[in-house]
Design a protein around this motif. Sequence first.
Motif, PDB file in Angstrom:
ATOM      1  N   THR A  53      79.931  63.227   3.889  1.00 52.13           N
ATOM      2  CA  THR A  53      80.223  64.614   4.284  1.00 52.13           C
ATOM      3  C   THR A  53      78.889  65.251   4.678  1.00 52.13           C
ATOM      4  N   HIS A  98      85.329  79.923   1.342  1.00 51.48           N
ATOM      5  CA  HIS A  98      84.530  81.127   1.124  1.00 51.48           C
ATOM      6  C   HIS A  98      83.944  81.545   2.466  1.00 51.48           C
ATOM      7  N   ARG A  99      82.889  80.832   2.904  1.00 50.50           N
ATOM      8  CA  ARG A  99      82.289  81.172   4.213  1.00 50.50           C
ATOM      9  C   ARG A  99      82.981  80.448   5.355  1.00 50.50           C
ATOM     10  N   GLY A 100      83.701  79.390   5.051  1.00 48.90           N
ATOM     11  CA  GLY A 100      84.278  78.556   6.108  1.00 48.90           C
ATOM     12  C   GLY A 100      85.720  78.885   6.427  1.00 48.90           C
ATOM     13  N   TYR A 158      72.178  70.574 -10.881  1.00 55.87           N
ATOM     14  CA  TYR A 158      73.469  70.041 -10.411  1.00 55.87           C
ATOM     15  C   TYR A 158      74.096  69.135 -11.464  1.00 55.87           C
ATOM     16  N   GLY A 197      84.086  68.922   3.330  1.00 58.93           N
ATOM     17  CA  GLY A 197      84.364  67.531   3.689  1.00 58.93           C
ATOM     18  C   GLY A 197      85.381  66.858   2.783  1.00 58.93           C
ATOM     19  N   ILE A 198      85.124  66.830   1.483  1.00 61.40           N
ATOM     20  CA  ILE A 198      86.059  66.188   0.549  1.00 61.40           C
ATOM     21  C   ILE A 198      87.306  67.056   0.386  1.00 61.40           C
ATOM     22  N   ASP A 240      85.122  84.115  -3.151  1.00 59.39           N
ATOM     23  CA  ASP A 240      83.911  83.511  -3.705  1.00 59.39           C
ATOM     24  C   ASP A 240      84.226  83.130  -5.151  1.00 59.39           C
ATOM     25  N   VAL A 241      84.165  81.844  -5.468  1.00 56.18           N
ATOM     26  CA  VAL A 241      84.558  81.420  -6.822  1.00 56.18           C
ATOM     27  C   VAL A 241      83.613  81.956  -7.896  1.00 56.18           C
ATOM     28  N   ILE A 298      79.369  60.282  -0.721  1.00 54.62           N
ATOM     29  CA  ILE A 298      80.546  60.371   0.148  1.00 54.62           C
ATOM     30  C   ILE A 298      80.093  60.962   1.483  1.00 54.62           C
ATOM     31  N   ASN A 340      87.066  71.777  -6.572  1.00 54.67           N
ATOM     32  CA  ASN A 340      86.207  70.952  -5.718  1.00 54.67           C
ATOM     33  C   ASN A 340      85.009  71.731  -5.160  1.00 54.67           C
ATOM     34  N   LYS A 364      77.665  69.756 -13.417  1.00 52.26           N
ATOM     35  CA  LYS A 364      78.761  68.782 -13.332  1.00 52.26           C
ATOM     36  C   LYS A 364      79.009  68.115 -14.697  1.00 52.26           C
ATOM     37  N   SER A 399      87.763  73.952   2.686  1.00 55.74           N
ATOM     38  CA  SER A 399      87.116  73.991   4.011  1.00 55.74           C
ATOM     39  C   SER A 399      86.073  72.900   4.174  1.00 55.74           C
ATOM     40  N   GLY A 404      80.319  59.120  -5.944  1.00 50.37           N
ATOM     41  CA  GLY A 404      78.934  58.764  -5.638  1.00 50.37           C
ATOM     42  C   GLY A 404      78.549  59.419  -4.324  1.00 50.37           C
TER      43      GLY A 404
END
Length: 239
Positions: A185, A33-35, A150, A12-13, A59-60, A183, A85, A154, A10, A181
């Motif tokens: 969104t 999830h929410r989108g 974050y 951008g990427i 929800d992951v 992007i 993602n 990652k 849902s 890098g």
Amino acid sequence: MKHALVTGGSGGIGSAVCRRLAADGCHVFIHAHRGADAAHALAEEITAQGGSAQVLIFDVTDKTATADVLKPLLEQNPIQILVNNAGIHDDAVFPGMRAEQWHSVIDVSLHGFFNVTQPLMMPMIRTRWGRIINITSVAAVAGNRGQVNYSAAKGALHSATKSLSLEVASRGITVNAVAPGIIATPMSQDTFDAPTIARLVPMKRAGQPGEVADLVSFLASGHAAYISGQVISINGGMI
Ligand code: NDP
């Protein structure tokens, strides 16, 4: 027709990756999830263009909810392409970072990877062909102030990518990380204005979601069969 799951489809990427994999001929599970509305609109768009897509909502961070959605699907057909993602950031300099900020970011990116990937593994292994692509970040490659949570999440995905690739290499399954890098969104537009992008990025522009999707498409294809355990940056020359 190969089945592909894109978590955070849902966003951008994720939506660019869904469009691209559908154009490549996959049946795409667009996860949200929410989108949910955005995911359904994307499924309609892909279907209208002759592609094949279906929406999945969970929800992951919830292992049981994730398994409840994925297991019935896997009984019908293995999912052979997985793009992990879904991700969030919640930035703060480390001395002021609240415990919830630390846990929530790691929960989505790292525990989400576990919750989604593990149920798919045995069915994928039985087919002797698979692609797992984890979307990470330049923040994990180079570090970034205000993103200790974050970059930890990652960076852990980079290590998981390498170890899992060793476990499944002999089964025709590749596991790679794509580290974007900046992007264009909503996630990055809140954080980086144009002068900051010009200062940070040698190419003086944000990347487009479609450019990340092109790389994911290649890694998901037969052309990338000999690439595994790699962290591949896409960042306009930032590092
Ligand atoms: P978006 O905010 O547009 O998309 C994030 C996606 O993650 C959404 O689809 C969202 O689903 C999903 N998500 C968040 N939390 C959960 C959850 N608990 N369960 C399930 N899904 C969840 O961000 P981007 O498209 O920009 O980012 C996509 C990925 O790329 C992320 O992993 C991000 O860290 C990474 N990235 C992005 C960069 C950028 O500059 N944009 C740079 C480097 C990496 P929903 O909205 O349906 O709830």
